[in-house]
Design a protein around this motif. Structure first.
Motif, PDB file in Angstrom:
ATOM      1  N   VAL A  82       0.826  -1.201   0.000  1.00 34.84           N
ATOM      2  CA  VAL A  82       0.000   0.000   0.000  1.00 34.84           C
ATOM      3  C   VAL A  82       0.865   1.258   0.000  1.00 34.84           C
TER       4      VAL A  82
ATOM      5  N   ASP B  71      -6.590   2.604  -1.777  1.00 36.40           N
ATOM      6  CA  ASP B  71      -6.816   1.163  -1.904  1.00 36.40           C
ATOM      7  C   ASP B  71      -7.812   0.871  -3.027  1.00 36.40           C
TER       8      ASP B  71
ATOM      9  N   GLN C 264      -6.599  -8.327   2.285  1.00 33.62           N
ATOM     10  CA  GLN C 264      -5.524  -7.470   2.769  1.00 33.62           C
ATOM     11  C   GLN C 264      -4.623  -8.340   3.637  1.00 33.62           C
TER      12      GLN C 264
ATOM     13  N   ARG D 170       1.411  -3.176   5.226  1.00 34.89           N
ATOM     14  CA  ARG D 170       0.101  -3.586   4.721  1.00 34.89           C
ATOM     15  C   ARG D 170       0.181  -3.783   3.212  1.00 34.89           C
TER      16      ARG D 170
ATOM     17  N   LEU E   2      -2.041  -5.503  -0.414  1.00 28.56           N
ATOM     18  CA  LEU E   2      -3.260  -6.018  -1.014  1.00 28.56           C
ATOM     19  C   LEU E   2      -2.880  -7.220  -1.872  1.00 28.56           C
TER      20      LEU E   2
END
Length: 72
Positions: free
Chosen positions: A22, A30, A47, A55, A57
């Motif tokens: 991210v 996002d 996630q 973090r 995706l």
């Protein structure tokens, strides 16, 4: 956008999702990253925490290994 596309295109072992960090996609949100991946044929999975705790995706790559038939 180029960084997201590059992350999605990175070869992954069979069955492993493509990850987009991210923080590396900034200033894209996002939602924008998910939409960009969707346009490329990827499907959002979840996630996750990446290898360094950041973090990320996770996306399932497009199913392009199907052979074309006469009916396509």
């Amino acid at each position: 956008m180029a960084r997201v596309e590059r992350d999605l295109a990175k070869p992954q072992p069979q069955g492993k999702p493509s990850l987009v960090l991210v923080w590396s996609a900034y200033p894209l949100s996002d939602h924008m990253v998910k939409r960009l991946a969707e346009l490329g044929g990827f499907r959002f999975i979840e996630q996750q925490q990446a290898y360094n705790g950041a973090r990320a995706l996770a996306f399932d790559p497009p199913k392009s290994s199907r052979k074309l038939s006469v009916h396509d």
